[in-house]
Design an enzyme around this catalytic site. Structure first.
Site, PDB file in Angstrom:
ATOM      1  N   ILE A   1       0.816  -1.168  -0.086  1.00 16.29           N
ATOM      2  CA  ILE A   1      -0.006  -0.023  -0.010  1.00 16.29           C
ATOM      3  C   ILE A   1       0.952   1.153  -0.081  1.00 16.29           C
ATOM      4  CG2 ILE A   1      -1.855   1.091   1.109  1.00 16.29           C
ATOM      5  CD1 ILE A   1      -2.602  -1.329   2.462  1.00 16.29           C
TER       6      ILE A   1
ATOM      7  N   THR B   1      -6.022  -0.370  10.857  1.00 15.01           N
ATOM      8  CA  THR B   1      -6.779  -1.699   9.957  1.00 15.01           C
ATOM      9  C   THR B   1      -8.134  -1.839  10.734  1.00 15.01           C
ATOM     10  OG1 THR B   1      -6.834  -3.769   9.833  1.00 15.01           O
ATOM     11  CG2 THR B   1      -5.318  -3.085  11.540  1.00 15.01           C
ATOM     12  N   ASP B   2      -9.200  -2.465   9.969  1.00 12.18           N
ATOM     13  CA  ASP B   2     -10.375  -2.879  10.770  1.00 12.18           C
ATOM     14  C   ASP B   2     -10.001  -3.986  11.770  1.00 12.18           C
ATOM     15  OD1 ASP B   2      -9.732  -4.953   9.041  1.00 12.18           O
ATOM     16  OD2 ASP B   2     -11.537  -4.871   7.691  1.00 12.18           O
ATOM     17  N   GLU B   3      -8.930  -4.560  11.568  1.00 11.73           N
ATOM     18  CA  GLU B   3      -8.713  -6.030  12.496  1.00 11.73           C
ATOM     19  C   GLU B   3      -8.746  -5.436  14.007  1.00 11.73           C
ATOM     20  OE1 GLU B   3      -6.154  -9.051  11.473  1.00 11.73           O
ATOM     21  OE2 GLU B   3      -6.637  -8.628   9.231  1.00 11.73           O
TER      22      GLU B   3
ATOM     23  N   TYR C   1      -1.016  -9.609  15.478  1.00 12.51           N
ATOM     24  CA  TYR C   1      -0.742  -8.621  14.491  1.00 12.51           C
ATOM     25  C   TYR C   1      -1.829  -7.457  14.839  1.00 12.51           C
ATOM     26  CZ  TYR C   1      -2.308  -5.691  10.512  1.00 12.51           C
ATOM     27  OH  TYR C   1      -2.471  -4.906   9.580  1.00 12.51           O
TER      28      TYR C   1
ATOM     29  N   LYS D   1      -1.440  -3.648  16.320  1.00 14.84           N
ATOM     30  CA  LYS D   1      -2.106  -2.448  15.593  1.00 14.84           C
ATOM     31  C   LYS D   1      -2.775  -1.640  16.595  1.00 14.84           C
ATOM     32  CE  LYS D   1      -1.491  -1.294  11.745  1.00 14.84           C
ATOM     33  NZ  LYS D   1      -0.597  -0.608  11.057  1.00 14.84           N
TER      34      LYS D   1
HETATM   35  P1  NAD Z   1       3.449  -4.651   3.438  1.00 15.34           P
HETATM   36  O1  NAD Z   1       3.744  -5.903   4.407  1.00 15.34           O
HETATM   37  O2  NAD Z   1       3.282  -4.989   1.945  1.00 15.34           O
HETATM   38  O3  NAD Z   1       4.589  -3.504   3.637  1.00 15.34           O
HETATM   39  C1  NAD Z   1       4.987  -3.347   4.707  1.00 15.34           C
HETATM   40  C2  NAD Z   1       6.201  -2.334   4.540  1.00 15.34           C
HETATM   41  O4  NAD Z   1       6.814  -1.679   5.757  1.00 15.34           O
HETATM   42  C3  NAD Z   1       7.362  -3.081   3.587  1.00 15.34           C
HETATM   43  O5  NAD Z   1       7.870  -2.414   2.793  1.00 15.34           O
HETATM   44  C4  NAD Z   1       8.404  -3.255   4.766  1.00 15.34           C
HETATM   45  O6  NAD Z   1       9.707  -3.237   4.355  1.00 15.34           O
HETATM   46  C5  NAD Z   1       8.288  -2.006   5.650  1.00 15.34           C
HETATM   47  N1  NAD Z   1       8.796  -2.132   6.922  1.00 15.34           N
HETATM   48  C6  NAD Z   1       8.432  -3.169   7.846  1.00 15.34           C
HETATM   49  N2  NAD Z   1       9.025  -3.157   9.114  1.00 15.34           N
HETATM   50  C7  NAD Z   1       9.921  -1.823   9.179  1.00 15.34           C
HETATM   51  C8  NAD Z   1      10.172  -1.135   9.945  1.00 15.34           C
HETATM   52  N3  NAD Z   1      10.533  -1.256  11.112  1.00 15.34           N
HETATM   53  N4  NAD Z   1      10.822   0.127   9.551  1.00 15.34           N
HETATM   54  C9  NAD Z   1      10.582   0.676   8.196  1.00 15.34           C
HETATM   55  N5  NAD Z   1       9.936  -0.038   7.282  1.00 15.34           N
HETATM   56  C10 NAD Z   1       9.466  -1.134   7.765  1.00 15.34           C
HETATM   57  O7  NAD Z   1       2.227  -4.263   4.375  1.00 15.34           O
HETATM   58  P2  NAD Z   1       0.773  -3.479   3.642  1.00 15.34           P
HETATM   59  O8  NAD Z   1      -0.036  -4.459   3.116  1.00 15.34           O
HETATM   60  O9  NAD Z   1       1.297  -2.528   2.402  1.00 15.34           O
HETATM   61  O10 NAD Z   1       0.454  -2.604   4.795  1.00 15.34           O
HETATM   62  C11 NAD Z   1       0.814  -1.329   4.901  1.00 15.34           C
HETATM   63  C12 NAD Z   1      -0.019  -0.459   6.309  1.00 15.34           C
HETATM   64  O11 NAD Z   1      -1.463  -0.704   6.028  1.00 15.34           O
HETATM   65  C13 NAD Z   1       0.171  -1.676   7.650  1.00 15.34           C
HETATM   66  O12 NAD Z   1       0.390  -0.570   8.640  1.00 15.34           O
HETATM   67  C14 NAD Z   1      -0.951  -2.353   7.649  1.00 15.34           C
HETATM   68  O13 NAD Z   1      -1.101  -2.708   8.887  1.00 15.34           O
HETATM   69  C15 NAD Z   1      -2.095  -1.460   7.185  1.00 15.34           C
HETATM   70  N6  NAD Z   1      -3.107  -2.042   6.481  1.00 15.34           N
HETATM   71  C16 NAD Z   1      -3.152  -2.896   5.526  1.00 15.34           C
HETATM   72  C17 NAD Z   1      -4.248  -3.550   4.940  1.00 15.34           C
HETATM   73  C18 NAD Z   1      -4.010  -4.761   3.908  1.00 15.34           C
HETATM   74  O14 NAD Z   1      -5.100  -5.218   3.393  1.00 15.34           O
HETATM   75  N7  NAD Z   1      -2.792  -5.002   3.338  1.00 15.34           N
HETATM   76  C19 NAD Z   1      -5.519  -2.896   5.175  1.00 15.34           C
HETATM   77  C20 NAD Z   1      -5.798  -2.167   6.244  1.00 15.34           C
HETATM   78  C21 NAD Z   1      -4.584  -1.689   6.766  1.00 15.34           C
HETATM   79  O1  DAU Z   2      -8.588  -6.214   7.107  1.00 16.30           O
HETATM   80  C1  DAU Z   2      -7.314  -5.759   7.039  1.00 16.30           C
HETATM   81  C2  DAU Z   2      -6.042  -6.573   6.996  1.00 16.30           C
HETATM   82  O2  DAU Z   2      -6.425  -7.477   5.935  1.00 16.30           O
HETATM   83  C3  DAU Z   2      -4.516  -5.921   7.236  1.00 16.30           C
HETATM   84  O3  DAU Z   2      -4.775  -5.299   8.636  1.00 16.30           O
HETATM   85  C4  DAU Z   2      -3.534  -7.057   7.088  1.00 16.30           C
HETATM   86  O4  DAU Z   2      -2.292  -6.487   7.164  1.00 16.30           O
HETATM   87  C5  DAU Z   2      -3.913  -7.701   5.763  1.00 16.30           C
HETATM   88  O5  DAU Z   2      -2.834  -8.891   5.915  1.00 16.30           O
HETATM   89  C6  DAU Z   2      -5.266  -8.435   5.815  1.00 16.30           C
HETATM   90  O6  DAU Z   2      -5.298  -9.379   6.793  1.00 16.30           O
HETATM   91  P1  DAU Z   2      -6.398 -11.230   6.567  1.00 16.30           P
HETATM   92  O7  DAU Z   2      -5.755 -11.594   7.465  1.00 16.30           O
HETATM   93  O8  DAU Z   2      -7.759 -10.532   6.622  1.00 16.30           O
HETATM   94  O9  DAU Z   2      -5.577 -10.969   5.113  1.00 16.30           O
HETATM   95  P2  DAU Z   2      -5.009 -12.260   4.488  1.00 16.30           P
HETATM   96  O10 DAU Z   2      -4.759 -12.068   3.003  1.00 16.30           O
HETATM   97  O11 DAU Z   2      -3.936 -13.068   5.410  1.00 16.30           O
HETATM   98  O12 DAU Z   2      -6.346 -13.294   4.665  1.00 16.30           O
HETATM   99  C7  DAU Z   2      -7.693 -13.166   4.023  1.00 16.30           C
HETATM  100  C8  DAU Z   2      -8.654 -14.293   4.308  1.00 16.30           C
HETATM  101  O13 DAU Z   2      -8.215 -15.446   3.660  1.00 16.30           O
HETATM  102  C9  DAU Z   2      -8.678 -14.762   5.882  1.00 16.30           C
HETATM  103  O14 DAU Z   2     -10.007 -15.080   6.309  1.00 16.30           O
HETATM  104  C10 DAU Z   2      -7.584 -15.878   5.986  1.00 16.30           C
HETATM  105  C11 DAU Z   2      -7.843 -16.504   4.494  1.00 16.30           C
HETATM  106  N1  DAU Z   2      -6.814 -17.189   3.819  1.00 16.30           N
HETATM  107  C12 DAU Z   2      -5.696 -16.539   3.941  1.00 16.30           C
HETATM  108  C13 DAU Z   2      -4.544 -17.354   3.266  1.00 16.30           C
HETATM  109  C14 DAU Z   2      -3.160 -16.274   2.983  1.00 16.30           C
HETATM  110  C15 DAU Z   2      -7.156 -18.514   3.325  1.00 16.30           C
HETATM  111  O15 DAU Z   2      -8.080 -19.101   3.489  1.00 16.30           O
HETATM  112  N2  DAU Z   2      -5.681 -19.276   2.798  1.00 16.30           N
HETATM  113  C16 DAU Z   2      -4.639 -18.580   2.889  1.00 16.30           C
HETATM  114  O16 DAU Z   2      -3.682 -19.100   2.179  1.00 16.30           O
END
Ligand code: NAD
Ligand code: DAU
Length: 345
Positions: free
Chosen positions: A12, A125-127, A150, A154
């Protein structure tokens, strides 16, 4: 205007970097990213030599590494994406999540305050709200009831950010978003894992009964919401962001199978994630009413475009899967089954 984006080499954060550099005039970006397994300089490679962009390899939890960047540069805003982000990894070991997500946020906040950064946006995050039953939605006022290590880290970070607002009147805003999908997502997460496994002829490990529900939002809609909150959100406030697209993991698998033309046998039921949250759903009326933000990319279009992106960018995901990702799966799931993600026990 100078914006410090942390975690800007991740999924993101890199979308945010690209979006700002494309949309915002007279801006430059300091990308603070430690380059963990989830960070990838290729995510922003088109800007690597752009004078408006600079990547600083540093951890947000390391004050000594970070302070010179606050001291030497007049930073106008911090957007804190940097995090350990994968729930399954946090179940294996929570300590790195506390270091980056909690301590890192505290260190960044203190530096932002010391160097008079006018605004600090924390990406949450919504989590943090925990798990819902079949009905209801999370509001900004819902209690924090995180379940996974996790989510707990958060939620703790959110508390640290709100404490800075209440104690010091530091200008902070928090966004809490639902599940994102789109290009450049690390292939440990559900959608890129299934798409890339499908392209490689590997199975799709579906946890538990596959009926867990998430609310999906395209990553470009998420970063637009973050920009709206950064520039127009009220200090000290929390803004939920959601996609109005609730889907069970089964439904996701069905949609992906239809796009990729794969048989039902690609889905392999595996043991459930520990403490697996059943359902997330967001009430995002506040950001719509106050800032006029709404999601723009419909699921059917967004998911087709996302699948096409992975089909057209094997050069991006194949090295990722052959390196850190494979090692991770070897460590977590055993030597016998490093590629499928299917648990051995
Ligand atoms: P990601 O895991 O793809 O990227 C995380 C980035 O942070 C990486 O580039 C990593 O190198 C960097 N990083 C990790 N530890 C670090 C540190 N100590 N110092 C500096 N950089 C560091 O994560 P993402 O999915 O892009 O999520 C980004 C943010 O959005 C997170 O805070 C996550 O909680 C939040 N978020 C993610 C989702 C989702 O669906 N992916 C949804 C809601 C919120
Ligand atoms: O809701 C926001 C969150 O979404 C963010 O805060 C997190 O950073 C992000 O990783 C994500 O968390 P989830 O646990 O929801 O995402 P994930 O892709 O790991 O899993 C999505 C759903 O799919 C969950 O119910 C678990 C399931 N799953 C996941 C994986 C990796 C499977 O069934 N099989 C899998 O192999």
């Amino acid at each position: 205007m100078r914006i410090m984006v942390t975690g800007g080499l991740g999924f993101i954060g890199s979308q945010m970097v690209r979006w700002i550099l494309e949309q915002v005039p007279d801006v430059d970006i300091l990308n603070v990213d430690a380059l963990t397994y989830a960070g990838n300089p290729a995510n922003v490679e088109e800007y690597a030599h752009d004078a408006r962009y600079r990547w600083v390899q540093a951890s947000i939890a390391d004050r000594a590494q970070l302070e010179p960047w606050f001291a030497d540069q007049a930073v106008d805003a911090v957007i804190n994406f940097a995090a350990e982000s994968h729930v399954d990894r946090s179940i294996q070991s929570g300590a790195p999540f506390v270091v980056t997500n909690v301590l890192g946020t505290q260190v960044l906040l203190e530096l932002a305050r010391q160097y008079h950064v006018p605004r600090f946006l924390h990406v949450s995050t919504d989590e943090v709200y925990g798990s819902l039953g079949p009905t209801g939605q999370f509001r900004e006022t819902s209690p924090l009831e995180p379940n996974s290590p996790y989510a707990a880290s958060k939620a703790a970070a959110d508390m640290v950010v709100l404490a800075a607002s209440r104690t010091y009147q530091q200008d902070v805003v928090i966004t809490r978003c639902s599940n994102n999908y789109g290009p450049y997502q690390f292939p440990e997460k559900l959608i890129p894992l299934f798409v890339t496994n499908g392209l490689e002829g590997r199975p799709w490990p579906l946890y538990g009964d596959g009926r867990n529900v998430r609310d999906w939002l395209h990553v470009s809609d998420h970063v637009r919401a973050i920009w709206d909150v950064l520039t127009r959100g009220k200090s000290g406030q929390i803004y939920n962001i959601g996609g109005h697209t609730e889907k069970s993991n089964w439904e996701i698998a069905e949609d992906l199978r239809a796009i990729l033309g794969l048989p039902a046998s690609v889905v392999t039921m595996v043991s459930d994630r520990l403490g697996h949250d059943r359902r997330y759903a967001m009430d995002a009326q506040k950001i719509t009413k106050e800032l006029g933000w709404e999601p723009r990319i419909p699921w059917q279009q967004g998911i087709r475009d996302t699948v096409a992106w992975y089909q057209n960018h094997e050069d991006w995901w194949r090295p990722v899967k052959s390196g850190a990702y494979r090692e991770y799966y070897r460590q977590q799931y055993g030597e016998g089954n490093p590629d499928s993600g299917v648990r051995n026990s």
